[in-house]
Design an enzyme around this catalytic site. Structure first.
Site, PDB file in Angstrom:
ATOM      1  N   HIS A  67      50.594  36.882  47.134  1.00  0.00           N
ATOM      2  CA  HIS A  67      51.457  37.889  47.756  1.00  0.00           C
ATOM      3  C   HIS A  67      50.919  38.345  49.105  1.00  0.00           C
ATOM      4  O   HIS A  67      49.720  38.522  49.302  1.00  0.00           O
ATOM      5  CB  HIS A  67      51.733  39.064  46.805  1.00  0.00           C
ATOM      6  CG  HIS A  67      50.615  40.023  46.559  1.00  0.00           C
ATOM      7  ND1 HIS A  67      50.357  41.083  47.389  1.00  0.00           N
ATOM      8  CD2 HIS A  67      49.726  40.111  45.543  1.00  0.00           C
ATOM      9  CE1 HIS A  67      49.342  41.788  46.896  1.00  0.00           C
ATOM     10  NE2 HIS A  67      48.937  41.220  45.795  1.00  0.00           N
ATOM     11  N   ASP A 176      42.948  42.607  48.968  1.00  0.00           N
ATOM     12  CA  ASP A 176      44.056  42.470  48.024  1.00  0.00           C
ATOM     13  C   ASP A 176      45.355  42.531  48.814  1.00  0.00           C
ATOM     14  O   ASP A 176      45.782  43.603  49.229  1.00  0.00           O
ATOM     15  CB  ASP A 176      43.981  43.599  46.983  1.00  0.00           C
ATOM     16  CG  ASP A 176      45.139  43.603  46.002  1.00  0.00           C
ATOM     17  OD1 ASP A 176      45.883  42.605  45.956  1.00  0.00           O
ATOM     18  OD2 ASP A 176      45.312  44.622  45.302  1.00  0.00           O
ATOM     19  N   GLU A 206      54.857  42.428  45.870  1.00  0.00           N
ATOM     20  CA  GLU A 206      54.110  42.382  44.615  1.00  0.00           C
ATOM     21  C   GLU A 206      53.607  43.754  44.219  1.00  0.00           C
ATOM     22  O   GLU A 206      53.614  44.125  43.030  1.00  0.00           O
ATOM     23  CB  GLU A 206      52.927  41.410  44.741  1.00  0.00           C
ATOM     24  CG  GLU A 206      52.197  41.123  43.427  1.00  0.00           C
ATOM     25  CD  GLU A 206      51.065  42.097  43.113  1.00  0.00           C
ATOM     26  OE1 GLU A 206      50.516  42.027  41.992  1.00  0.00           O
ATOM     27  OE2 GLU A 206      50.720  42.939  43.971  1.00  0.00           O
ATOM     28  N   GLU A 207      53.156  44.529  45.197  1.00  0.00           N
ATOM     29  CA  GLU A 207      52.511  45.807  44.903  1.00  0.00           C
ATOM     30  C   GLU A 207      53.478  46.855  44.342  1.00  0.00           C
ATOM     31  O   GLU A 207      53.041  47.887  43.838  1.00  0.00           O
ATOM     32  CB  GLU A 207      51.832  46.359  46.164  1.00  0.00           C
ATOM     33  CG  GLU A 207      50.663  45.528  46.680  1.00  0.00           C
ATOM     34  CD  GLU A 207      49.437  45.576  45.788  1.00  0.00           C
ATOM     35  OE1 GLU A 207      49.476  46.249  44.734  1.00  0.00           O
ATOM     36  OE2 GLU A 207      48.427  44.947  46.142  1.00  0.00           O
ATOM     37  N   ASP A 229      45.255  35.987  43.102  1.00  0.00           N
ATOM     38  CA  ASP A 229      45.189  37.418  43.388  1.00  0.00           C
ATOM     39  C   ASP A 229      43.769  37.905  43.163  1.00  0.00           C
ATOM     40  O   ASP A 229      42.940  37.206  42.555  1.00  0.00           O
ATOM     41  CB  ASP A 229      46.157  38.203  42.498  1.00  0.00           C
ATOM     42  CG  ASP A 229      46.669  39.482  43.142  1.00  0.00           C
ATOM     43  OD1 ASP A 229      45.950  40.048  44.008  1.00  0.00           O
ATOM     44  OD2 ASP A 229      47.775  39.931  42.790  1.00  0.00           O
ATOM     45  N   HIS A 318      42.034  48.582  45.994  1.00  0.00           N
ATOM     46  CA  HIS A 318      43.003  49.579  46.468  1.00  0.00           C
ATOM     47  C   HIS A 318      42.327  50.707  47.235  1.00  0.00           C
ATOM     48  O   HIS A 318      42.771  51.849  47.216  1.00  0.00           O
ATOM     49  CB  HIS A 318      43.858  50.112  45.306  1.00  0.00           C
ATOM     50  CG  HIS A 318      44.944  49.159  44.910  1.00  0.00           C
ATOM     51  ND1 HIS A 318      46.139  49.571  44.378  1.00  0.00           N
ATOM     52  CD2 HIS A 318      45.021  47.804  44.979  1.00  0.00           C
ATOM     53  CE1 HIS A 318      46.910  48.513  44.141  1.00  0.00           C
ATOM     54  NE2 HIS A 318      46.240  47.430  44.489  1.00  0.00           N
TER      55      HIS A 318
END
Length: 350
Positions: A67, A176, A206-207, A229, A318
């Site tokens: 992604h 990420d 995706e998130e 990922d 994140h």
């Protein structure tokens, strides 16, 4: 195998909040067109880059998903003083927003800072309360009139942080999942003889719910699927051995399950065997919270796919200081290439 840090830096630093991936998509299109046989973008914004097999009479398809989007924010309000309020796009731990620089992508890019109530004027109760995203605002250092020349409701916001090398690791915002975008591009460059037709898919959104992968898998209808990922490397002070998920420097990770997917046992066994056959360093991954594009790849084709995932161990997920080990990244490229080349030699019937 050495990784191309300058290319990874370019990919990680490019903005691309969920639903607004145009800049990173344009970069990926420019980087992959020379290495594939077909290249298209679907209505949702996914890039589908096809590398044909020279020995695939049955026309089998492998979908590989990475992604492009990163967690970010969207402008919801500009107050009378010019301070900007926002809503999150993706999952954030609010305490990581403190004192961060961000970029609002309006008529031009503007750097702002995440502000909140100073500790000096907090009550005792406020000091002991966990922060909420609603406690924060963005300060652009401008009046309302100046802000509104450039910023509108609905403009996206990404985090402002550059990639640096730290020891054997790389550190940046958006590792990420830009590290997986990088891995897929580098694999396409060196992939000569795939066993089946490879549909390298750079997905969107995706998130916020695996939305791009769901649409792409439905259109591609793959026989096999591999998602790329990041995953948690909780190999830090205070972590118990059973909490670590993965560790940096221990190799690429072969996913067994996450919160959205139980990987096909055949794909897990194939990846382990392939890694061992090629002397690629790997570690198992079971992630009990958090999902990946693996779920969309596995389920959304018309017959479903034999699917699994290659995961890149990453500390501080994140946050703006996400960290991955260069050797783990290299081993992820090697495992993906080997899997795509060896897939036809495996007994998938057992």
């Amino acid at each position: 195998m050495e990784i191309n840090v300058s290319l990874l830096k370019q990919i990680c630093e490019m903005p691309g909040a969920p639903g607004y991936e145009k800049r990173i998509r344009d970069l990926v299109l420019d980087l992959v067109h020379s290495w594939v046989d077909e290249l298209k973008t679907d209505n949702l914004g996914n890039i589908i880059a096809v590398k044909k097999s020279k020995k695939n009479p049955e026309g089998k398809r492998i979908m590989v998903a990475a992604h492009m989007d990163e967690i970010g924010f969207i402008v919801t309000h500009i107050d009378d003083k010019g301070f900007v309020r926002f809503h999150t796009l993706g999952g954030f731990d609010p305490k990581t927003l403190t004192a961060q620089r961000v970029i609002i992508h309006g008529k031009k890019d503007l750097v702002g800072v995440m502000g909140s109530k100073p500790i000096h004027v907090m009550t005792a109760e406020e000091k002991n309360k966990l922060p909420q995203t609603t406690d924060f605002f963005i300060d652009l250092g401008m009046s309302k009139e100046e802000v509104e020349k450039y910023v509108s409701i609905g403009d996206t916001i990404t985090r402002d942080r550059q990639l640096v090398e730290m020891g054997d690791c790389v550190n940046c915002k958006s590792i990420d999942n830009r590290v997986a975008v990088y891995i897929l591009i580098e694999t396409l460059k060196i992939l000569q003889n795939p066993a089946y037709d490879v549909y390298a898919t750079f997905t969107v959104q995706e998130e916020v719910g695996l939305r791009g992968a769901n649409v792409a898998a439905h259109g591609i209808n793959p026989d096999f699927g591999i998602a790329l990922d990041t995953t948690i490397a909780f190999d830090v002070p205070g972590a118990q051995p059973h909490e670590k998920i993965t560790e940096l420097g221990k190799g690429t990770a072969i996913k067994i399950m996450d919160a959205s997917t139980i990987c096909d046992y055949r794909m897990v066994a194939f990846m382990k065997q392939t890694a061992d056959n090629h002397r690629i360093k790997w570690q198992p991954e079971i992630l009990t919270a958090g999902g990946t594009d693996t779920a969309g790849v596995q389920r959304m084709g018309k017959q479903g796919a034999i699917a699994g995932a290659i995961s890149i161990p990453t500390r501080h997920l994140h946050q703006v200081i996400e960290m991955a080990h260069k050797e783990d990244i290299a081993h992820s490229i090697l495992l993906l290439k080997a899997c795509l080349e060896d897939m036809a030699d495996y007994n998938w019937g057992h």
